[in-house]
Design a protein around this motif. Structure first.
Motif, PDB file in Angstrom:
ATOM      1  N   SER A  54      27.520  38.836  57.478  1.00 32.70           N
ATOM      2  CA  SER A  54      26.913  40.165  57.528  1.00 32.70           C
ATOM      3  C   SER A  54      25.461  40.142  57.044  1.00 32.70           C
ATOM      4  O   SER A  54      24.725  41.100  57.230  1.00 32.70           O
ATOM      5  CB  SER A  54      27.702  41.135  56.639  1.00 32.70           C
ATOM      6  OG  SER A  54      27.658  40.712  55.287  1.00 32.70           O
ATOM      7  N   GLY A  55      25.077  39.017  56.390  1.00 32.66           N
ATOM      8  CA  GLY A  55      23.740  38.912  55.816  1.00 32.66           C
ATOM      9  C   GLY A  55      23.708  39.228  54.336  1.00 32.66           C
ATOM     10  O   GLY A  55      22.724  38.948  53.651  1.00 32.66           O
ATOM     11  N   ASN A  56      24.796  39.803  53.826  1.00 31.27           N
ATOM     12  CA  ASN A  56      24.877  40.098  52.404  1.00 31.27           C
ATOM     13  C   ASN A  56      25.095  38.825  51.594  1.00 31.27           C
ATOM     14  O   ASN A  56      25.510  37.796  52.137  1.00 31.27           O
ATOM     15  CB  ASN A  56      26.026  41.075  52.119  1.00 31.27           C
ATOM     16  CG  ASN A  56      25.839  42.427  52.788  1.00 31.27           C
ATOM     17  OD1 ASN A  56      26.785  43.023  53.287  1.00 31.27           O
ATOM     18  ND2 ASN A  56      24.611  42.907  52.813  1.00 31.27           N
ATOM     19  N   ILE A  57      24.816  38.896  50.305  1.00 30.37           N
ATOM     20  CA  ILE A  57      24.931  37.751  49.416  1.00 30.37           C
ATOM     21  C   ILE A  57      26.119  37.935  48.478  1.00 30.37           C
ATOM     22  O   ILE A  57      26.248  38.968  47.818  1.00 30.37           O
ATOM     23  CB  ILE A  57      23.647  37.568  48.589  1.00 30.37           C
ATOM     24  CG1 ILE A  57      22.442  37.371  49.505  1.00 30.37           C
ATOM     25  CG2 ILE A  57      23.788  36.389  47.627  1.00 30.37           C
ATOM     26  CD1 ILE A  57      22.545  36.169  50.427  1.00 30.37           C
ATOM     27  N   LEU A  58      26.985  36.948  48.432  1.00 24.68           N
ATOM     28  CA  LEU A  58      28.145  36.969  47.539  1.00 24.68           C
ATOM     29  C   LEU A  58      27.908  35.977  46.414  1.00 24.68           C
ATOM     30  O   LEU A  58      27.591  34.816  46.648  1.00 24.68           O
ATOM     31  CB  LEU A  58      29.414  36.592  48.305  1.00 24.68           C
ATOM     32  CG  LEU A  58      30.694  36.386  47.481  1.00 24.68           C
ATOM     33  CD1 LEU A  58      31.048  37.653  46.716  1.00 24.68           C
ATOM     34  CD2 LEU A  58      31.846  35.980  48.390  1.00 24.68           C
ATOM     35  N   VAL A  59      28.063  36.458  45.180  1.00 22.37           N
ATOM     36  CA  VAL A  59      27.865  35.619  43.995  1.00 22.37           C
ATOM     37  C   VAL A  59      29.176  35.540  43.226  1.00 22.37           C
ATOM     38  O   VAL A  59      29.796  36.564  42.935  1.00 22.37           O
ATOM     39  CB  VAL A  59      26.759  36.197  43.079  1.00 22.37           C
ATOM     40  CG1 VAL A  59      26.587  35.320  41.838  1.00 22.37           C
ATOM     41  CG2 VAL A  59      25.451  36.309  43.838  1.00 22.37           C
ATOM     42  N   SER A  60      29.590  34.316  42.910  1.00 22.47           N
ATOM     43  CA  SER A  60      30.831  34.106  42.150  1.00 22.47           C
ATOM     44  C   SER A  60      30.512  33.308  40.894  1.00 22.47           C
ATOM     45  O   SER A  60      29.942  32.220  40.968  1.00 22.47           O
ATOM     46  CB  SER A  60      31.848  33.354  43.015  1.00 22.47           C
ATOM     47  OG  SER A  60      33.042  33.125  42.284  1.00 22.47           O
ATOM     48  N   GLU A  61      30.892  33.871  39.743  1.00 20.60           N
ATOM     49  CA  GLU A  61      30.604  33.200  38.475  1.00 20.60           C
ATOM     50  C   GLU A  61      31.600  33.644  37.415  1.00 20.60           C
ATOM     51  O   GLU A  61      31.777  34.839  37.167  1.00 20.60           O
ATOM     52  CB  GLU A  61      29.183  33.510  38.020  1.00 20.60           C
ATOM     53  CG  GLU A  61      28.738  32.734  36.802  1.00 20.60           C
ATOM     54  CD  GLU A  61      27.258  32.916  36.504  1.00 20.60           C
ATOM     55  OE1 GLU A  61      26.657  32.042  35.872  1.00 20.60           O
ATOM     56  OE2 GLU A  61      26.699  33.947  36.933  1.00 20.60           O
ATOM     57  N   GLU A  62      32.274  32.669  36.815  1.00 17.61           N
ATOM     58  CA  GLU A  62      33.212  32.900  35.716  1.00 17.61           C
ATOM     59  C   GLU A  62      34.252  33.958  36.061  1.00 17.61           C
ATOM     60  O   GLU A  62      34.602  34.817  35.239  1.00 17.61           O
ATOM     61  CB  GLU A  62      32.449  33.303  34.454  1.00 17.61           C
ATOM     62  CG  GLU A  62      31.510  32.201  33.952  1.00 17.61           C
ATOM     63  CD  GLU A  62      30.776  32.594  32.689  1.00 17.61           C
ATOM     64  OE1 GLU A  62      30.877  33.765  32.274  1.00 17.61           O
ATOM     65  OE2 GLU A  62      30.113  31.716  32.102  1.00 17.61           O
ATOM     66  N   GLY A  63      34.774  33.892  37.271  1.00 17.77           N
ATOM     67  CA  GLY A  63      35.845  34.799  37.673  1.00 17.77           C
ATOM     68  C   GLY A  63      35.390  36.151  38.184  1.00 17.77           C
ATOM     69  O   GLY A  63      36.215  36.985  38.567  1.00 17.77           O
ATOM     70  N   TYR A  64      34.081  36.395  38.198  1.00 19.23           N
ATOM     71  CA  TYR A  64      33.546  37.660  38.702  1.00 19.23           C
ATOM     72  C   TYR A  64      32.881  37.416  40.053  1.00 19.23           C
ATOM     73  O   TYR A  64      32.169  36.424  40.242  1.00 19.23           O
ATOM     74  CB  TYR A  64      32.526  38.243  37.715  1.00 19.23           C
ATOM     75  CG  TYR A  64      33.142  38.659  36.404  1.00 19.23           C
ATOM     76  CD1 TYR A  64      33.731  39.918  36.248  1.00 19.23           C
ATOM     77  CD2 TYR A  64      33.144  37.785  35.309  1.00 19.23           C
ATOM     78  CE1 TYR A  64      34.303  40.296  35.042  1.00 19.23           C
ATOM     79  CE2 TYR A  64      33.717  38.161  34.097  1.00 19.23           C
ATOM     80  CZ  TYR A  64      34.287  39.411  33.972  1.00 19.23           C
ATOM     81  OH  TYR A  64      34.865  39.789  32.788  1.00 19.23           O
ATOM     82  N   HIS A  65      33.107  38.335  40.986  1.00 17.63           N
ATOM     83  CA  HIS A  65      32.607  38.169  42.351  1.00 17.63           C
ATOM     84  C   HIS A  65      31.848  39.441  42.745  1.00 17.63           C
ATOM     85  O   HIS A  65      32.427  40.526  42.766  1.00 17.63           O
ATOM     86  CB  HIS A  65      33.759  37.911  43.311  1.00 17.63           C
ATOM     87  CG  HIS A  65      34.802  36.995  42.763  1.00 17.63           C
ATOM     88  ND1 HIS A  65      34.566  35.648  42.533  1.00 17.63           N
ATOM     89  CD2 HIS A  65      36.074  37.226  42.362  1.00 17.63           C
ATOM     90  CE1 HIS A  65      35.653  35.085  42.036  1.00 17.63           C
ATOM     91  NE2 HIS A  65      36.579  36.021  41.924  1.00 17.63           N
ATOM     92  N   THR A  66      30.561  39.289  43.047  1.00 16.96           N
ATOM     93  CA  THR A  66      29.710  40.449  43.299  1.00 16.96           C
ATOM     94  C   THR A  66      28.938  40.292  44.592  1.00 16.96           C
ATOM     95  O   THR A  66      28.447  39.212  44.913  1.00 16.96           O
ATOM     96  CB  THR A  66      28.713  40.639  42.135  1.00 16.96           C
ATOM     97  OG1 THR A  66      29.417  40.581  40.896  1.00 16.96           O
ATOM     98  CG2 THR A  66      28.013  41.973  42.255  1.00 16.96           C
ATOM     99  N   LEU A  67      28.854  41.378  45.313  1.00 12.87           N
ATOM    100  CA  LEU A  67      28.159  41.402  46.592  1.00 12.87           C
ATOM    101  C   LEU A  67      26.823  42.117  46.420  1.00 12.87           C
ATOM    102  O   LEU A  67      26.752  43.186  45.796  1.00 12.87           O
ATOM    103  CB  LEU A  67      29.019  42.150  47.617  1.00 12.87           C
ATOM    104  CG  LEU A  67      28.781  41.900  49.108  1.00 12.87           C
ATOM    105  CD1 LEU A  67      29.084  40.447  49.456  1.00 12.87           C
ATOM    106  CD2 LEU A  67      29.666  42.835  49.934  1.00 12.87           C
ATOM    107  N   TYR A  68      25.749  41.498  46.949  1.00 13.67           N
ATOM    108  CA  TYR A  68      24.417  42.125  46.955  1.00 13.67           C
ATOM    109  C   TYR A  68      23.930  42.207  48.397  1.00 13.67           C
ATOM    110  O   TYR A  68      24.386  41.466  49.270  1.00 13.67           O
ATOM    111  CB  TYR A  68      23.433  41.311  46.113  1.00 13.67           C
ATOM    112  CG  TYR A  68      23.826  41.210  44.660  1.00 13.67           C
ATOM    113  CD1 TYR A  68      23.588  42.259  43.777  1.00 13.67           C
ATOM    114  CD2 TYR A  68      24.452  40.064  44.175  1.00 13.67           C
ATOM    115  CE1 TYR A  68      23.964  42.166  42.442  1.00 13.67           C
ATOM    116  CE2 TYR A  68      24.837  39.966  42.844  1.00 13.67           C
ATOM    117  CZ  TYR A  68      24.586  41.021  41.985  1.00 13.67           C
ATOM    118  OH  TYR A  68      24.964  40.932  40.672  1.00 13.67           O
ATOM    119  N   ARG A  69      22.970  43.054  48.621  1.00 12.56           N
ATOM    120  CA  ARG A  69      22.483  43.236  49.994  1.00 12.56           C
ATOM    121  C   ARG A  69      21.706  42.012  50.483  1.00 12.56           C
ATOM    122  O   ARG A  69      21.764  41.672  51.660  1.00 12.56           O
ATOM    123  CB  ARG A  69      21.611  44.483  50.080  1.00 12.56           C
ATOM    124  CG  ARG A  69      22.403  45.786  49.887  1.00 12.56           C
ATOM    125  CD  ARG A  69      21.573  46.980  50.292  1.00 12.56           C
ATOM    126  NE  ARG A  69      22.244  48.245  50.023  1.00 12.56           N
ATOM    127  CZ  ARG A  69      23.127  48.820  50.839  1.00 12.56           C
ATOM    128  NH1 ARG A  69      23.462  48.234  51.965  1.00 12.56           N
ATOM    129  NH2 ARG A  69      23.668  49.982  50.518  1.00 12.56           N
TER     130      ARG A  69
END
Length: 230
Positions: A54-69
């Motif tokens: 989709s072009g969005n950025i997914l960040v995974s760190e220490e069990g947390y998963h966050t999506l940025y534009r």
């Protein structure tokens, strides 16, 4: 894949960055198909970073998963965090970047309750009660939205339920970071740190328990012999 709606994170410079917190289940579903993402290795972060189709950025760190534009937004978050650590150490406020209403939060609590109920497909005209809190908790967990909805919505519904039962009011206090406005309840002279209770019971438990926040506050008031409204 369907996600929850984007939430705003307010940076130190007052700029807004949108993000979505993903559940582990959502993250694992993305990882099942390598065509869904491209591995990135930005020089400003040691986290696992992926560019989705989709072009969005997914960040995974220490069990947390966050999506940025996009990558630029993620970099802004990293730079913002580093500046906070530099200025305040690890004592980051729970509501830093979350309470977008600042000291006007008490004026928005009823709106935040309706927003939360609408997000969970619960009748927005439902009467505040422990049964409603239980329904909110169950639906938020079942729909995997417990970590996707802004914490201030949960604080609002617990606080408004308490204030329905006890004579009191919302108060605000600016934290030592000079940025974050924290709400608390003042009930017949008793200060209730509602933010910490809701955060611990929702975010720091293996099984989120919204009812416990309400019950803890009620127990404190009962111990201090503060009686509910008859």
């Amino acid at each position: 894949m369907e996600y929850s709606k984007w939430k705003p994170y307010i940076l130190i410079n007052k700029e807004k960055v949108d993000y979505i917190e993903l559940t582990t289940k959502q993250f694992e579903k993305i990882m099942q198909d390598s065509s869904n993402f491209q591995i990135l290795k930005p020089d400003f972060s040691s986290a696992s970073v992926y560019k989705l189709s989709s072009g969005n950025i997914l960040v995974s760190e220490e069990g947390y998963h966050t999506l940025y534009r996009n990558v630029d937004d993620y970099r802004k978050i990293v730079d913002d965090y580093n500046e906070i650590i530099s200025n305040h150490g690890n004592n980051i406020e729970i509501l830093y970047g979350q309470n977008i209403y600042n000291d006007k939060f008490p004026e928005k609590t009823k709106f935040l309750v309706k927003e939360l109920l609408g997000e969970l497909d619960i009748d927005t005209k439902s009467v505040l009660s422990i049964d409603l809190l239980r329904e909110v908790e169950e639906k938020a967990i079942k729909s995997n939205k417990i970590y996707e909805i802004n914490i201030i919505n949960f604080i609002a519904i617990v606080g408004e339920t308490v204030l329905k039962d006890y004579k009191g009011e919302w108060r605000m206090e600016l934290s030592k970071d000079g940025e974050t406005w924290n709400p608390f309840l003042l009930i017949e002279g008793k200060r209730i740190e509602i933010t910490s209770y809701v955060y611990e019971d929702l975010m720091d438990r293996e099984e989120p328990n919204l009812i416990l926040s309400y019950q803890t506050i009620k127990d404190i008031l009962t111990f201090d012999q503060i009686k509910p409204i008859e």
